[in-house]
Design a protein around this motif. Structure first.
Motif, PDB file in Angstrom:
ATOM      1  N   ALA A   1      97.471 -13.160  36.829  1.00 52.79           N
ATOM      2  CA  ALA A   1      97.889 -12.890  38.207  1.00 52.79           C
ATOM      3  C   ALA A   1      98.917 -11.763  38.262  1.00 52.79           C
ATOM      4  O   ALA A   1      98.818 -10.851  39.104  1.00 52.79           O
ATOM      5  N   LEU A   2      99.911 -11.796  37.369  1.00 47.47           N
ATOM      6  CA  LEU A   2     100.933 -10.753  37.360  1.00 47.47           C
ATOM      7  C   LEU A   2     100.333  -9.393  37.024  1.00 47.47           C
ATOM      8  O   LEU A   2     100.630  -8.387  37.680  1.00 47.47           O
ATOM      9  N   GLY A   3      99.475  -9.366  36.002  1.00 47.80           N
ATOM     10  CA  GLY A   3      98.816  -8.115  35.654  1.00 47.80           C
ATOM     11  C   GLY A   3      97.953  -7.594  36.792  1.00 47.80           C
ATOM     12  O   GLY A   3      97.940  -6.388  37.076  1.00 47.80           O
ATOM     13  N   GLY A   4      97.253  -8.502  37.470  1.00 43.42           N
ATOM     14  CA  GLY A   4      96.416  -8.102  38.595  1.00 43.42           C
ATOM     15  C   GLY A   4      97.224  -7.523  39.745  1.00 43.42           C
ATOM     16  O   GLY A   4      96.824  -6.526  40.350  1.00 43.42           O
ATOM     17  N   VAL A   5      98.368  -8.136  40.041  1.00 39.52           N
ATOM     18  CA  VAL A   5      99.224  -7.644  41.129  1.00 39.52           C
ATOM     19  C   VAL A   5      99.765  -6.252  40.791  1.00 39.52           C
ATOM     20  O   VAL A   5      99.787  -5.348  41.638  1.00 39.52           O
ATOM     21  N   ILE A   6     100.205  -6.066  39.555  1.00 42.97           N
ATOM     22  CA  ILE A   6     100.708  -4.746  39.139  1.00 42.97           C
ATOM     23  C   ILE A   6      99.596  -3.705  39.241  1.00 42.97           C
ATOM     24  O   ILE A   6      99.811  -2.586  39.721  1.00 42.97           O
ATOM     25  N   GLY A   7      98.402  -4.084  38.792  1.00 42.87           N
ATOM     26  CA  GLY A   7      97.277  -3.164  38.878  1.00 42.87           C
ATOM     27  C   GLY A   7      96.935  -2.800  40.309  1.00 42.87           C
ATOM     28  O   GLY A   7      96.679  -1.636  40.627  1.00 42.87           O
ATOM     29  N   LEU A   8      96.938  -3.797  41.183  1.00 41.82           N
ATOM     30  CA  LEU A   8      96.659  -3.527  42.604  1.00 41.82           C
ATOM     31  C   LEU A   8      97.722  -2.619  43.218  1.00 41.82           C
ATOM     32  O   LEU A   8      97.402  -1.746  44.039  1.00 41.82           O
ATOM     33  N   LEU A   9      98.974  -2.827  42.838  1.00 44.02           N
ATOM     34  CA  LEU A   9     100.053  -1.977  43.350  1.00 44.02           C
ATOM     35  C   LEU A   9      99.837  -0.525  42.941  1.00 44.02           C
ATOM     36  O   LEU A   9      99.918   0.398  43.769  1.00 44.02           O
ATOM     37  N   GLN A  10      99.536  -0.304  41.663  1.00 39.88           N
ATOM     38  CA  GLN A  10      99.310   1.057  41.191  1.00 39.88           C
ATOM     39  C   GLN A  10      98.041   1.635  41.814  1.00 39.88           C
ATOM     40  O   GLN A  10      97.998   2.818  42.179  1.00 39.88           O
ATOM     41  N   GLY A  11      97.011   0.800  41.964  1.00 36.33           N
ATOM     42  CA  GLY A  11      95.776   1.252  42.586  1.00 36.33           C
ATOM     43  C   GLY A  11      95.978   1.640  44.038  1.00 36.33           C
ATOM     44  O   GLY A  11      95.369   2.601  44.523  1.00 36.33           O
ATOM     45  N   ALA A  12      96.842   0.908  44.744  1.00 37.21           N
ATOM     46  CA  ALA A  12      97.115   1.230  46.146  1.00 37.21           C
ATOM     47  C   ALA A  12      97.822   2.572  46.273  1.00 37.21           C
ATOM     48  O   ALA A  12      97.520   3.371  47.171  1.00 37.21           O
ATOM     49  N   LEU A  13      98.754   2.837  45.358  1.00 33.12           N
ATOM     50  CA  LEU A  13      99.441   4.123  45.374  1.00 33.12           C
ATOM     51  C   LEU A  13      98.466   5.273  45.134  1.00 33.12           C
ATOM     52  O   LEU A  13      98.565   6.343  45.746  1.00 33.12           O
ATOM     53  N   ILE A  14      97.507   5.039  44.256  1.00 34.05           N
ATOM     54  CA  ILE A  14      96.521   6.080  43.925  1.00 34.05           C
ATOM     55  C   ILE A  14      95.514   6.255  45.056  1.00 34.05           C
ATOM     56  O   ILE A  14      95.200   7.376  45.470  1.00 34.05           O
ATOM     57  N   ALA A  15      95.002   5.139  45.560  1.00 35.60           N
ATOM     58  CA  ALA A  15      93.903   5.198  46.534  1.00 35.60           C
ATOM     59  C   ALA A  15      94.387   5.530  47.941  1.00 35.60           C
ATOM     60  O   ALA A  15      93.760   6.328  48.647  1.00 35.60           O
ATOM     61  N   TRP A  16      95.478   4.907  48.374  1.00 38.12           N
ATOM     62  CA  TRP A  16      95.888   5.031  49.776  1.00 38.12           C
ATOM     63  C   TRP A  16      96.931   6.119  50.006  1.00 38.12           C
ATOM     64  O   TRP A  16      96.988   6.700  51.094  1.00 38.12           O
ATOM     65  N   LEU A  17      97.763   6.388  49.011  1.00 42.65           N
ATOM     66  CA  LEU A  17      98.765   7.452  49.164  1.00 42.65           C
ATOM     67  C   LEU A  17      98.328   8.747  48.490  1.00 42.65           C
ATOM     68  O   LEU A  17      99.060   9.737  48.534  1.00 42.65           O
ATOM     69  N   ALA A  18      97.165   8.702  47.839  1.00 43.80           N
ATOM     70  CA  ALA A  18      96.583   9.893  47.218  1.00 43.80           C
ATOM     71  C   ALA A  18      97.487  10.518  46.162  1.00 43.80           C
ATOM     72  O   ALA A  18      97.478  11.734  45.956  1.00 43.80           O
ATOM     73  N   ILE A  19      98.270   9.686  45.474  1.00 42.36           N
ATOM     74  CA  ILE A  19      99.078  10.175  44.354  1.00 42.36           C
ATOM     75  C   ILE A  19      98.175  10.204  43.117  1.00 42.36           C
ATOM     76  O   ILE A  19      97.482   9.233  42.843  1.00 42.36           O
ATOM     77  N   PRO A  20      98.145  11.283  42.363  1.00 44.91           N
ATOM     78  CA  PRO A  20      97.266  11.353  41.183  1.00 44.91           C
ATOM     79  C   PRO A  20      97.499  10.186  40.234  1.00 44.91           C
ATOM     80  O   PRO A  20      98.648   9.786  39.995  1.00 44.91           O
ATOM     81  N   SER A  21      96.419   9.645  39.697  1.00 45.01           N
ATOM     82  CA  SER A  21      96.524   8.482  38.802  1.00 45.01           C
ATOM     83  C   SER A  21      97.353   8.803  37.569  1.00 45.01           C
ATOM     84  O   SER A  21      98.046   7.925  37.032  1.00 45.01           O
ATOM     85  N   PHE A  22      97.291  10.042  37.107  1.00 46.24           N
ATOM     86  CA  PHE A  22      98.083  10.424  35.938  1.00 46.24           C
ATOM     87  C   PHE A  22      99.571  10.220  36.215  1.00 46.24           C
ATOM     88  O   PHE A  22     100.300   9.676  35.378  1.00 46.24           O
ATOM     89  N   ILE A  23     100.025  10.619  37.408  1.00 45.86           N
ATOM     90  CA  ILE A  23     101.444  10.519  37.753  1.00 45.86           C
ATOM     91  C   ILE A  23     101.844   9.058  37.971  1.00 45.86           C
ATOM     92  O   ILE A  23     102.885   8.600  37.478  1.00 45.86           O
TER      93      ILE A  23
END
Length: 422
Positions: free
Chosen positions: A117-139
Motif C-alpha cells: 500500500a505504501l509503495g503504491g501510494v508513493i508510485g501514484l503520487l509520482q505518477g500524478a506529478l508526471i501525468a497531470w503536472l507534465a513534469i518529466p519523469s526523469f526529474i
C-alpha cells in the motif's frame, strides 16, 4: 524452403532473436565464471542463492517494463525500496508489538499489505506529478531518488531495525524460506501441466480466430523447453542439501529416526523465487490479456494516437507508476526478510540493476516494446554478473563499472536492432 535463413525460421515460429541472444549470453556468463572460479559457480548452492538474490530485482523489473514502455523512466525504485523497508521494520519491531506483542500470526500479513500500500501510494503520487503536472519523469523520479533515500534515514535516524518476525523471514529465502523437495516437485509438475495446456489452448484460439499458426513442431519444442527449464530448476533446488544439524532436527521433529550414515534433505524451491514467478505471470497476463495492458503499449507506440482513440493517457500513466510502487513494496519485503533487518542503505543502486534488466530483456527506451519474461531473464543476467564477480574476488568499484558498461552496450544494441527492423 531452401531459400529461408535462420532469421526467417525464427520469425516463422514467432521467437524473438533477442531472447536467444540473452540465453546465449547467460550461458557464456555461467560457463565463464564457473571456469574462473574453479567450478564453484555452477553448484546447486550458488545457483539456488543466485535465484533468491535475483527475486527482488525481477519483481521490480516487471513494473519497470511497463514504465519504460510508456516512454517514461523511474530512477527512484532503489530509494523507495529502502524507505518502504524501513517502515516495514518499524511496523514489525515497534508499532505492532505494542498492539498485540511479538510473533503474532498476523504480523507478516499486515507488514506485506502495508508495504504494498505504501509503495503504491508513493508510485501514484509520482505518477500524478508526471501525468497531470507534465513534469518529466526523469526529474520527478530523480527527485524521488533523493527524497526517499533521505526519508529512509529519517524514519529511524539511520538506525538498523532487527530482527524481523519469524513468519515474515521466509519471504527472503534461506532455510526458513525453502519449501522442501516434495512440494517443489508438486509445484514443478503443476507448472509443466499449465505450460502444456496453455500451449494447446493458445493454438486452438489462434485457429478459431483465423490467425496464422506456428508449425506444430515449434509449439512442441517451446513447450518441451519450458518444461525442461522447470524440471532442471527443481532438480537444482532439491540438490542443495540442508546442513546436517538442521536436517537432523527436522527429521526428529517429524518423529523419524536419524540414520547412522546421515540423511540428505534438499532445500527445494525458495519462497521469494516463487513469489517473483507469480508476479511475472500476473504482470504478463495484465500486459497481454487485459485492456489496461493494451492501453499501456498503445501509449508507448503513439501517445497522440492513443489519446485521440479515447484512452485516458494521464490515468494510465499514473496507474503504471502506482503498480510500479506496489511491486517495489513487494521487493522491499523480500529484501528486508532476506537480510532479517531493515537498513536505510537497502536498495542502493537497485534502480541501475532494474533498468538494466528491463533494457537487456528487450524493453526499448523509445517505448512501445517490452516483455516481462525478457526483463526477468535480464535480471538473472545482471545478478549472474554481480554474483560471479563477487565469487572471483572483483572489487565493488569494478563491479559497478562492468554493470554500467553492460547497460550502455544493451541500449546501443537495442538501437541497432530497432534500426534494422525499421
Amino acid at each position: 524452403m531452401s531459400g529461408k535463413g535462420l532469421a526467417d525460421h525464427l520469425r516463422e515460429i514467432e521467437f524473438d532473436p533477442r531472447m536467444i541472444g540473452m540465453v546465449a549470453a547467460l550461458a557464456v556468463i555461467w560457463l565463464g565464471f564457473d571456469g574462473l572460479s574453479g567450478g564453484a559457480f555452477l553448484t546447486p548452492r550458488n545457483l539456488w542463492n543466485l535465484l533468491v538474490q535475483s527475486a527482488s530485482i525481477s519483481v521490480m523489473a516487471c513494473g519497470m517494463v511497463l514504465v519504460i514502455v510508456t516512454r517514461n523512466i523511474d530512477l527512484s525504485v532503489g530509494s523507495m525500496l529502502g524507505f518502504v523497508g524501513m517502515v516495514v521494520g518499524l511496523i514489525q519491531v515497534r508499532l505492532l508489538p505494542e498492539l498485540w506483542g511479538f510473533e503474532h500470526p498476523a504480523t507478516w500479513i499486515v507488514s506485506l499489505v502495508a508495504a504494498v500500500a505504501l509503495g503504491g501510494v508513493i508510485g501514484l503520487l509520482q505518477g500524478a506529478l508526471i501525468a497531470w503536472l507534465a513534469i518529466p519523469s526523469f526529474i520527478v523520479t530523480l527527485g524521488g531518488l533523493l527524497v526517499w533515500r533521505g526519508a529512509a534515514w529519517w524514519v529511524t535516524q539511520g538506525q538498523t531495525v532487527a530482527p524481523m518476525d519469524s513468519r515474515f523471514r521466509p519471504l527472503g529465502g534461506g532455510i526458513e524460506g525453502a519449501i522442501g523437495t516434495s512440494a517443489s516437485w508438486a509445484i514443478g509438475l503443476v507448472i509443466c501441466a499449465i505450460i502444456a495446456v496453455g500451449s494447446v489452448v493458445a493454438r486452438r484460439r489462434r485457429r478459431r480466430f483465423g490467425f496464422s499458426l506456428r508449425p506444430l513442431w515449434a509449439d512442441l519444442v517451446i513447450a518441451a523447453l519450458g518444461c525442461g527449464i522447470v524440471v532442471a530448476t527443481v532438480m537444482v533446488a532439491n540438490a542443495y542439501a540442508l546442513p546436517a544439524g538442521i536436517a537432523r532436527r527436522l527429521t526428529e521433529a517429524r518423529g523419524q529416526v536419524w540414520p547412522e550414515g546421515g540423511l540428505v534433505i534438499g532445500h527445494g524451491l525458495a519462497v521469494p523465487v516463487l513469489l517473483a514467478l507469480a508476479v511475472g505471470v500476473a504482470i504478463t497476463f495484465l500486459a497481454t490479456r487485459l485492456r489496461f495492458g493494451r492501453y499501456v503499449f498503445a501509449i508507448g507506440g503513439n501517445p497522440e494516437a492513443a489519446q485521440l482513440s479515447g484512452v485516458n493517457t494521464r490515468k494510465v500513466v499514473m496507474l503504471v507508476y502506482g503498480l510500479m510502487g506496489a511491486l517495489v513494496g513487494i521487493s522491499a519485503c523480500i529484501a528486508t526478510a532476506r537480510l532479517n533487518a531493515a537498513t536505510n542503505s537497502a536498495g542502493a543502486l537497485d534502480e541501475l540493476y532494474v533498468i538494466a534488466a528491463a533494457v537487456i530483456g528487450g524493453t526499448s527506451l523509445a517505448g512501445g516494446v517490452g516483455t516481462i519474461a525478457g526483463a526477468m531473464l535480464g535480471a538473472l543476467v545482471m545478478q549472474s554478473l554481480q554474483s560471479g564477480m563477487v565469487l572471483i574476488g572483483v572489487d565493488t568499484p569494478l563491479q559497478n563499472i562492468v554493470v554500467g558498461l553492460v547497460l550502455v552496450v544493451a541500449v546501443w544494441l537495442d538501437g541497432l536492432y530497432r534500426k534494422r527492423l525499421g
